[in-house]
Motif scaffolding. Structure first.
Motif, PDB file in Angstrom:
ATOM      1  N   ILE A  24       3.908  -1.187  -7.029  1.00 32.85           N
ATOM      2  CA  ILE A  24       2.739  -1.129  -7.900  1.00 32.85           C
ATOM      3  C   ILE A  24       3.065  -0.277  -9.129  1.00 32.85           C
ATOM      4  O   ILE A  24       3.826   0.684  -9.050  1.00 32.85           O
ATOM      5  CB  ILE A  24       1.488  -0.598  -7.166  1.00 32.85           C
ATOM      6  N   PRO A  25       2.516  -0.655 -10.279  1.00 23.62           N
ATOM      7  CA  PRO A  25       2.905  -0.006 -11.544  1.00 23.62           C
ATOM      8  C   PRO A  25       2.507   1.455 -11.601  1.00 23.62           C
ATOM      9  O   PRO A  25       1.348   1.812 -11.390  1.00 23.62           O
ATOM     10  CB  PRO A  25       2.174  -0.843 -12.606  1.00 23.62           C
ATOM     11  N   PHE A  26       3.488   2.289 -11.897  1.00 21.14           N
ATOM     12  CA  PHE A  26       3.261   3.729 -11.942  1.00 21.14           C
ATOM     13  C   PHE A  26       4.339   4.356 -12.797  1.00 21.14           C
ATOM     14  O   PHE A  26       5.208   3.672 -13.349  1.00 21.14           O
ATOM     15  CB  PHE A  26       3.277   4.299 -10.510  1.00 21.14           C
ATOM     16  N   LEU A  27       4.310   5.671 -12.913  1.00 25.45           N
ATOM     17  CA  LEU A  27       5.271   6.407 -13.725  1.00 25.45           C
ATOM     18  C   LEU A  27       6.684   6.305 -13.164  1.00 25.45           C
ATOM     19  O   LEU A  27       7.661   6.249 -13.909  1.00 25.45           O
ATOM     20  CB  LEU A  27       4.854   7.882 -13.789  1.00 25.45           C
ATOM     21  N   PHE A  28       6.792   6.322 -11.856  1.00 27.78           N
ATOM     22  CA  PHE A  28       8.062   6.182 -11.163  1.00 27.78           C
ATOM     23  C   PHE A  28       7.883   5.115 -10.090  1.00 27.78           C
ATOM     24  O   PHE A  28       6.781   4.597  -9.897  1.00 27.78           O
ATOM     25  CB  PHE A  28       8.507   7.519 -10.554  1.00 27.78           C
ATOM     26  N   GLN A  29       8.958   4.767  -9.384  1.00 29.49           N
ATOM     27  CA  GLN A  29       8.850   3.724  -8.379  1.00 29.49           C
ATOM     28  C   GLN A  29       7.856   4.130  -7.299  1.00 29.49           C
ATOM     29  O   GLN A  29       7.986   5.188  -6.683  1.00 29.49           O
ATOM     30  CB  GLN A  29      10.204   3.416  -7.747  1.00 29.49           C
ATOM     31  N   LEU A  30       6.866   3.280  -7.081  1.00 32.44           N
ATOM     32  CA  LEU A  30       5.814   3.547  -6.109  1.00 32.44           C
ATOM     33  C   LEU A  30       5.581   2.286  -5.293  1.00 32.44           C
ATOM     34  O   LEU A  30       5.411   1.202  -5.855  1.00 32.44           O
ATOM     35  CB  LEU A  30       4.526   3.964  -6.835  1.00 32.44           C
ATOM     36  N   TYR A  31       5.592   2.429  -3.986  1.00 32.60           N
ATOM     37  CA  TYR A  31       5.312   1.301  -3.095  1.00 32.60           C
ATOM     38  C   TYR A  31       4.035   1.551  -2.311  1.00 32.60           C
ATOM     39  O   TYR A  31       3.834   2.645  -1.761  1.00 32.60           O
ATOM     40  CB  TYR A  31       6.457   1.084  -2.109  1.00 32.60           C
ATOM     41  N   TYR A  32       3.198   0.540  -2.276  1.00 34.61           N
ATOM     42  CA  TYR A  32       2.034   0.516  -1.398  1.00 34.61           C
ATOM     43  C   TYR A  32       2.450  -0.320  -0.196  1.00 34.61           C
ATOM     44  O   TYR A  32       2.674  -1.521  -0.306  1.00 34.61           O
ATOM     45  CB  TYR A  32       0.845  -0.105  -2.141  1.00 34.61           C
ATOM     46  N   CYS A  33       2.624   0.323   0.938  1.00 32.91           N
ATOM     47  CA  CYS A  33       3.095  -0.345   2.151  1.00 32.91           C
ATOM     48  C   CYS A  33       1.980  -0.397   3.186  1.00 32.91           C
ATOM     49  O   CYS A  33       1.228   0.573   3.359  1.00 32.91           O
ATOM     50  CB  CYS A  33       4.281   0.409   2.753  1.00 32.91           C
ATOM     51  N   HIS A  34       1.892  -1.508   3.873  1.00 35.71           N
ATOM     52  CA  HIS A  34       0.911  -1.602   4.945  1.00 35.71           C
ATOM     53  C   HIS A  34       1.337  -2.620   5.990  1.00 35.71           C
ATOM     54  O   HIS A  34       2.160  -3.500   5.745  1.00 35.71           O
ATOM     55  CB  HIS A  34      -0.484  -1.914   4.393  1.00 35.71           C
ATOM     56  N   VAL A  35       0.760  -2.438   7.150  1.00 32.84           N
ATOM     57  CA  VAL A  35       0.984  -3.346   8.272  1.00 32.84           C
ATOM     58  C   VAL A  35      -0.369  -3.915   8.658  1.00 32.84           C
ATOM     59  O   VAL A  35      -1.316  -3.168   8.930  1.00 32.84           O
ATOM     60  CB  VAL A  35       1.613  -2.608   9.474  1.00 32.84           C
ATOM     61  N   LEU A  36      -0.459  -5.246   8.633  1.00 28.93           N
ATOM     62  CA  LEU A  36      -1.693  -5.945   8.988  1.00 28.93           C
ATOM     63  C   LEU A  36      -1.404  -6.910  10.134  1.00 28.93           C
ATOM     64  O   LEU A  36      -0.304  -7.477  10.216  1.00 28.93           O
ATOM     65  CB  LEU A  36      -2.227  -6.727   7.780  1.00 28.93           C
ATOM     66  N   PRO A  37      -2.383  -7.143  11.010  1.00 27.49           N
ATOM     67  CA  PRO A  37      -2.142  -8.053  12.136  1.00 27.49           C
ATOM     68  C   PRO A  37      -2.094  -9.510  11.703  1.00 27.49           C
ATOM     69  O   PRO A  37      -2.669  -9.890  10.685  1.00 27.49           O
ATOM     70  CB  PRO A  37      -3.341  -7.792  13.056  1.00 27.49           C
ATOM     71  N   LYS A  38      -1.397 -10.319  12.494  1.00 28.37           N
ATOM     72  CA  LYS A  38      -1.365 -11.776  12.362  1.00 28.37           C
ATOM     73  C   LYS A  38      -0.927 -12.243  10.972  1.00 28.37           C
ATOM     74  O   LYS A  38      -1.690 -12.862  10.229  1.00 28.37           O
ATOM     75  CB  LYS A  38      -2.722 -12.370  12.729  1.00 28.37           C
ATOM     76  N   VAL A  39       0.307 -11.923  10.646  1.00 24.19           N
ATOM     77  CA  VAL A  39       0.894 -12.327   9.362  1.00 24.19           C
ATOM     78  C   VAL A  39       2.162 -13.141   9.634  1.00 24.19           C
ATOM     79  O   VAL A  39       3.004 -12.726  10.434  1.00 24.19           O
ATOM     80  CB  VAL A  39       1.240 -11.108   8.489  1.00 24.19           C
ATOM     81  N   LYS A  40       2.280 -14.279   8.976  1.00 21.88           N
ATOM     82  CA  LYS A  40       3.500 -15.072   9.014  1.00 21.88           C
ATOM     83  C   LYS A  40       4.198 -14.967   7.660  1.00 21.88           C
ATOM     84  O   LYS A  40       3.538 -14.797   6.631  1.00 21.88           O
ATOM     85  CB  LYS A  40       3.200 -16.541   9.326  1.00 21.88           C
TER      86      LYS A  40
END
Length: 340
Positions: free
Chosen positions: A264-280
């Protein structure tokens, strides 16, 4: 106060510290991930700062003197600062329209902002679609796959811990990096911090990571050491009505959710990470005008907890829990799957 000649020395050793940083990241990877080595593009996002440089800049932040050396810091750390001019010069591809203000990951799992016209949110392609719409030899309008500030690096974890990373301290953060009000970067900061501070939805595990080490730690914590990594190869096909080539299911076990990490756009490298159920997860060849892009597609088969006003339902129809919702993994985005 740091002497100016110290920064001349820092500039001289920059070339060597880049390779050292990549080596340090690769070593951390090897200590925690069983894959032999990280993708080259990810290793290149390791902070180029040497230990000496990091210590010096941490001291400047603690003494509230970073502003006097901001130009050197931004150059050496490979982060975005000031009026956003550097960002604009870096991301502009003359063959593509400007990056849409509301593109990116901010609407992936959230409400459509009230001020965002639907025509803007869907311009240039479909950000959301059903899995049945992606068929070999079929056509698909692709949205903008670009990362608005794709060149930026992570900060070293000790240095990142000194940054006022919260919406409550946003003015302090902007002052630290010389960000001008009403600039694109100002908007990126606000929206990215909003994403990082949102409460998780039901059964979601989420975090924002500001260092390569934090990224690896999150993945190992949620999936273990034995993982595969998947990413979209490039941005070809953006804003095009492409022909779909091979469609391959690469992760179909709904009981073992992958970890999705969005840049996601930011001043430095930034990751929004998440785990959601039932994903292919699917690998899809999209045939653009210039060449084929090997893209990654994630499909969510449990949308029962999504907001009824989510952009996906506005574009596709139906509502929460009634359909699966798919989207592309944008530039620099990463999908991690457990090796079963």
């Amino acid at each position: 106060m740091a002497h100016p000649t110290m920064f001349l020395g820092l500039l001289i050793v920059t070339y060597f510290s880049v390779s050292q940083a990549e080596n340090a990241f690769s070593q951390y990877w090897e200590d925690h991930i069983t894959l032999s080595h990280p993708p080259h593009w990810m290793a290149a996002k390791a902070s180029p700062l040497s230990l000496h440089q990091m210590s010096l800049f941490m001291k400047l932040i603690e003494e509230n003197e970073l502003a006097s050396h901001l130009s050197s810091f931004c150059k050496l750390a490979n982060v975005a600062c000031s009026t956003n001019a550097l960002v604009k010069n870096t991301i502009m591809d003359k063959t593509l329209p400007p990056i849409a203000l509301f593109s990116g990951e901010k609407n992936k799992y959230d409400d459509l902002p009230n001020e965002t016209p639907l025509s803007i949110a869907s311009q240039g392609g479909l950000p959301y679609f059903r899995q049945s719409m992606v068929k070999q030899s079929g056509f698909m309008p692709i949205p903008d796959l670009r990362d608005p500030v794709s060149y930026k690096s992570f900060l070293p974890r000790p240095l990142a811990s000194k940054i006022p990373f919260s919406f409550a301290r946003i003015e302090e953060l902007k002052k630290l990096f010389g960000v001008v009000d009403e600039s694109n970067m100002d908007d990126y900061i606000k929206r990215s911090l909003e994403i990082c501070e949102m409460s998780p939805t039901q059964d979601e595990q989420r975090t924002c990571v500001t260092s390569a080490e934090d990224l690896i730690d999150f993945v190992v914590d949620k999936l273990g050491h034995h993982v595969n990594i998947w990413s979209t190869e490039n941005v070809e096909g953006s804003y095009e009505n492409v022909t779909i080539g091979d469609v391959k299911l690469i992760h179909g076990n709904l009981s073992e959710p992958p970890a999705l990490c969005h840049s996601i756009p930011f001043l430095f490298q930034l990751y929004y990470c998440h785990v959601l159920p039932k994903v292919k997860v699917y690998a899809v060849d999209i045939h653009g005008r210039k060449k084929v892009n090997h893209a990654i597609m994630a499909c969510h088969y449990d949308t029962s907890t999504w907001n009824p006003n989510h952009l996906a339902f506005k574009l596709i129809g139906f509502g929460p829990g009634l359909i699966e919702v798919c989207h592309w993994i944008n530039e620099n985005g990463v999908v991690w799957t457990k090796v079963l």
